[in-house]
Design an enzyme around this catalytic site. Sequence first.
Site, mmCIF file in Angstrom:
data_model
loop_
_atom_site.group_PDB
_atom_site.id
_atom_site.type_symbol
_atom_site.label_atom_id
_atom_site.label_comp_id
_atom_site.label_asym_id
_atom_site.label_seq_id
_atom_site.Cartn_x
_atom_site.Cartn_y
_atom_site.Cartn_z
ATOM 1 N N LYS A 237 0.826 -1.217 0.000
ATOM 2 C CA LYS A 237 0.000 0.000 0.000
ATOM 3 C C LYS A 237 0.859 1.265 0.000
ATOM 4 C CE LYS A 237 -2.692 0.446 3.535
ATOM 5 N NZ LYS A 237 -1.825 1.390 4.285
ATOM 6 N N THR B 38 3.935 1.502 -0.974
ATOM 7 C CA THR B 38 4.623 1.514 -2.272
ATOM 8 C C THR B 38 3.713 2.105 -3.341
ATOM 9 O OG1 THR B 38 5.896 -0.442 -1.641
ATOM 10 C CG2 THR B 38 5.754 0.058 -3.990
ATOM 11 N N ARG C 37 2.521 8.369 7.012
ATOM 12 C CA ARG C 37 2.854 8.208 8.428
ATOM 13 C C ARG C 37 4.328 7.853 8.589
ATOM 14 N NH1 ARG C 37 -0.784 3.490 10.141
ATOM 15 N NH2 ARG C 37 -0.409 2.953 7.967
ATOM 16 N N LYS D 79 6.850 -6.996 10.234
ATOM 17 C CA LYS D 79 6.200 -6.271 9.146
ATOM 18 C C LYS D 79 7.190 -5.446 8.332
ATOM 19 C CE LYS D 79 2.213 -3.277 8.229
ATOM 20 N NZ LYS D 79 2.896 -2.160 7.561
ATOM 21 N N ALA E 105 -3.378 1.519 12.571
ATOM 22 C CA ALA E 105 -4.802 1.555 12.220
ATOM 23 C C ALA E 105 -5.600 0.435 12.865
ATOM 24 C CB ALA E 105 -4.974 1.485 10.711
ATOM 25 N N PHE F 145 -3.869 -0.319 6.755
ATOM 26 C CA PHE F 145 -4.629 -1.547 6.498
ATOM 27 C C PHE F 145 -5.784 -1.304 5.519
ATOM 28 C CE2 PHE F 145 -2.803 -2.378 10.857
ATOM 29 C CZ PHE F 145 -1.793 -3.186 10.384
ATOM 30 N N PHE G 14 3.134 -8.369 -8.651
ATOM 31 C CA PHE G 14 4.254 -9.061 -8.020
ATOM 32 C C PHE G 14 4.914 -9.977 -9.054
ATOM 33 C CE2 PHE G 14 2.730 -7.353 -4.198
ATOM 34 C CZ PHE G 14 3.589 -7.659 -3.146
ATOM 35 N N TRP H 226 6.565 -0.686 -8.132
ATOM 36 C CA TRP H 226 7.756 -1.233 -7.473
ATOM 37 C C TRP H 226 8.907 -1.325 -8.481
ATOM 38 C CZ3 TRP H 226 11.530 -4.845 -7.689
ATOM 39 C CH2 TRP H 226 12.249 -5.112 -6.507
#
Length: 557
Positions: A72, A74, A95, A106, A274, A302, A382, A410
């Site tokens: 997210k 990214t 953030r 994470k 979140a 999230f 991906f 990405w």
Amino acid sequence: MSAQNPDLEIAQAATLLPIREIAERAGIPEKALIPYGTTKAKVDVRAMEPTGRTGRLVLVSAMSPTPAGEGKSTTTVGLADAFSLLGHRTMVALREPALGPIMGVKGGATGGGYSQVVPMEDINLHFTGDFHAIQIANNTLAALVDNHLQQGNELDIDPRRIQWKRVVDVNDRALRQVVIGLGGTGQGVPREDGFDIVVASEIMAILCLATDLADLQRRIDAIVVGYRRDRTPVTVADLQVGGAITMLLKDALLPNLVQTLGGTPALVHGGPFANIAHGCNSLAATRLALSLADITVTEAGFGSDLGAEKFLDIKSRLGGLHPDAAVVVATVRALKMHGGVAKEDLGTEDLDSALKGTANLARHVENLRKFGIEPVIALNRFPTDTEAELEGVLAWAKEQGFRAALSEVWAKGGEGGKAVAEQVLAAIEEDSPSYHPLYDPADGIENSLRTLAKEIYGADDVVFEDKAPAQLRMLKRNGWDTLPVCVAKTQYSFSDDPKALGAPTGFVLHVRDLVPKIGAGFVVALTGAIMTMPGLPKEPAALRMGVTESGESVGLF
């Protein structure tokens, strides 16, 4: 390039522009810039003249996250760079990362690949010291509360009903419940206490919702630290220490300026989680970006059931924001997991399972529509995705009438986000967004929770158990039951059961506690087994970290 840490290596290889050049590009005057080295700075908004501009606001959310990762942040960074490449004056507002997940499992929160905010190492570690300031301000208040007990307890605070906890910016399960004040009469008043992680602190929420120093102190003064023996609330104003706590936060309140790999100005400020807090960057940073840019891209933690809902029902409501568009990040990998595929099998083509998992994605899209915003699906590519899977998911979105585009940020940076950016621009122009909150807090906490449970989570009802019934009575007694509600819930499911993937229905939401955060301006509803102090995994990421002889980080992601 190492296959283990490509994000870090890409960031370390980048040549960054001087922060003064980024500030000039953003329209921030020299007098308002407080440099921290050559590549990051704080912005003193008090030294800036009003611009009269209010740009477009784009919110990035996601489907329910999985251990596979959705990208997210990214996508948010890449989308901002894409808008810049398309000729729009753009800023991104994010953030700050927390050390807990960085050292845990994470990882960081600066994006990835060629879609990152930089300097990545600085931002992911100590940055400009905001989290440390929040931690010491929080713990100074805790020390002052315990000192008040020790020095005669003039306010008649009940040691059993102190709700203000200490915090630390690391996942430390051993500190969830502690006993303090042991060792004799000179060591304080013995009582049960506990630690939260910094991102769950009410000080963090207040910093992210305060509009200026005066508002910051007003909110700090309103914090309820506990209750007297007659069960009336005790506030920071009662303790007369709001000025001291505000002083510790005066620099942390200023937004931080950095840049993306594409040279887009980025404001990275504040960092509430979140799943246990409201999950949005600071209002001060968002407002600053809106006053400078034609398009501001921001994210909320999230999925739509957590960060986005809180952005739209709490931050936007309290801050007077009017989002113009939204993006829901999805991946084939996450769709397959929600469709029943195990993590270790995600590399195998399975379009049927991916399409089965679209039930989760569809609910997130419909959730955002309930706020008057037509979202765009960003299908984040991906390396293991097959063309058949990608084309199949995009075809499904078209059949459902959803706007969608492939995101390749990405690997390609802003160039890989142009398709999503064009869809967002079309949504703003063609779909006539008319943002509105989902519920009216004046109807009471119970109704607010039931609205969220039924409309956003898909639940049949809400059950108040454990401490929640007594807390509900307390909220009503003190006139706090008409505040917005901030639900602390697992991020992995719409329900409070992290194993209930997809789009579950026919369940009830279990609310076990209701904690007033009067300074922040909302009530936290703790559901299921969610904890405000996470723990570390068996093999934390810290095991793979270190530094080279030249001082460069290794193992950071």
